[in-house]
Scaffold this active site. Structure first.
Site, PDB file in Angstrom:
ATOM      1  CG  ASP A  73     -40.031  85.101 -96.349  1.00  0.00           C
ATOM      2  OD1 ASP A  73     -40.853  85.144 -97.305  1.00  0.00           O
ATOM      3  OD2 ASP A  73     -40.351  85.333 -95.176  1.00  0.00           O
TER       4      ASP A  73
ATOM      5  CD  GLU B 163     -46.393  84.954 -96.370  1.00  0.00           C
ATOM      6  OE1 GLU B 163     -47.616  84.743 -96.312  1.00  0.00           O
ATOM      7  OE2 GLU B 163     -45.557  84.203 -95.800  1.00  0.00           O
TER       8      GLU B 163
END
EC number: 3.4.11.4
Length: 411
Positions: free
Chosen positions: A81, A176
């Site tokens: 991400d 994350e």
């Protein structure tokens, strides 16, 4: 040259931005677009067990090709991400080949300029190939540089069987950037003894220490009434929240006034109406004691403000986010020692650093997988000035390969 450049340029064009307000997991379905591609590519390399689980994690195994039977299983981990702070949609990566050292003006927004004197490590890249976005998005080097490097290293190891290594695990995580990257990881299925996140900055960086982190949520309940008849009755929760924020230290204990090992109190979200307001903070320090001191200070500020509003109340909630991974890594010195040897083998001097932030490795370490962070070459995180050099990514691939060898040799 490895495949790292080609992979990186493809990966950054896939929008994988996470969403801190989402309650789903992963927080955005589009993260799976890259994760699915990684599984297909790993399977294409012959990695038979590569798969995407129901939570959006990619797991894969490179079997040992060594005659030794006692080699620890090593994991390399990056996250797919990108930050919610800047859009990651429609990224146009630009390779500035053989960069000459002049400022880099990004074409789609000429106000976005990579200035040599203002960006860490940029002055050391003269003659290298610098990759940026076009000026309207982030690049996505955080952490697609790490993803591309792990993938390129896996391809190299598979196609060069003369390079001996033990069993290697690959883990790609979602979310994350919103603090949930390890929330549903299955360490038993992963089956690794030690790990390395590939999510750092300058070449040679080896990070074994992070902030410890808590979140604080203050819920303020004021006294609401009709504003035309409010005299002596109204206690506006919005104003109470404003007083709390205004009472925070102006010249210390904030991200913009601290550096090195200094921690901070940082408001990140305010939402509410006259009757009720929620204020969210992140608290950071390198020690648990420092965290407690800052939380106590914030509680004292709240109590002092509430003394001026006798009929209002507030709830003060602390939630642990992650802890300084150095507590764990100091018990496993070989994890750092082998990383230093690998970097030296690649002609680098390891640069031990502390992270003013956290990584998936912070939580993984406390979950039972000691996991420091090694460089990926990414810079100017979470901004439209984000950049990485091709040469730094190639060096990261070299270090991952060397680190795989060192663990086999040291067994």
């Amino acid at each position: 040259m490895t495949s790292v450049l080609d992979r990186f340029l493809r990966y950054v064009q896939i929008d994988t931005q996470s969403d801190p307000q989402s309650e789903s997991f992963p927080s955005t379905a589009k993260q799976r677009d890259l994760s699915n591609l990684l599984v297909v590519e790993l399977q294409g390399l012959g990695v038979e067990d590569a798969h995407l689980d129901e939570h959006g994690y990619v797991y894969a195994t490179l079997p040992s090709n060594s005659n030794k039977t006692d080699i620890p299983v090593i994991c390399f981990c990056s996250h797919v991400d990108t930050s919610p702070d800047v859009t990651g949609a429609d990224v146009v990566p630009i390779v500035h080949k053989n960069w000459n050292g002049s400022d880099i003006i990004l074409p789609d927004d000429p106000t976005q300029i990579l200035k040599v004197g203002e960006l860490n490590d940029l002055a050391n890249q003269i003659g290298n190939d610098i990759i940026t976005a076009s000026g309207t998005t982030l690049l996505g080097a955080d952490n697609k540089a790490g993803v591309a490097e792990i993938m390129a290293a896996a391809e190299y190891l598979i196609t060069h069987p003369e390079v001996k290594h033990g069993t290697i695990k690959i883990l790609f995580t979602p979310d994350e950037e919103v603090g949930r990257g390890t929330e549903k990881v299955d360490l038993i299925k992963l089956g690794a003894d030690y790990g390395y996140t590939v999510d750092g900055e300058s070449v040679g960086t080896l990070e074994d220490e992070t902030f410890s982190a808590d979140g604080v949520k203050i819920t303020i309940h004021g006294v609401s009434t009709h504003p035309g008849y409010a005299i002596g009755k109204l206690e506006n929760a919005l104003k109470i929240a404003g007083d709390v924020l205004a009472a925070l230290p102006k010249d210390s204990l904030s991200p913009e006034t601290t550096e090195s090992k200094q921690g901070f109190i940082h408001p990140v979200h305010v939402e509410g109406i006259q009757e009720k307001v929620v204020v969210e903070f992140i608290i950071r320090d390198f020690t648990d004691e420092g965290l407690k001191e800052k939380e106590d200070l914030l509680q004292d500020i709240l109590n002092t403000v509430l003394n001026q509003y006798p009929y209002s109340t507030a709830k003060f909630e602390v939630k642990e986010q992650y802890r300084n991974m150095k507590k764990v890594l100091d018990k496993h010195p070989q994890v750092i020692a082998n990383a230093v040897k690998a970097m030296e083998r690649c002609g680098l001097a390891a640069l031990p650093r502390s992270i003013r932030g956290g990584t998936d490795g912070s939580r993984l370490s406390f979950m039972g997988l000691p996991c420091p962070n090694i460089f990926a070459g990414e810079h100017a995180f979470h901004s439209r000035l984000e950049w990485v050099s091709v040469q730094d990514m190639e060096k990261a691939v070299e270090v991952i390969v060397a680190l795989s060898q060192v663990w086999e040799e040291e067994a």
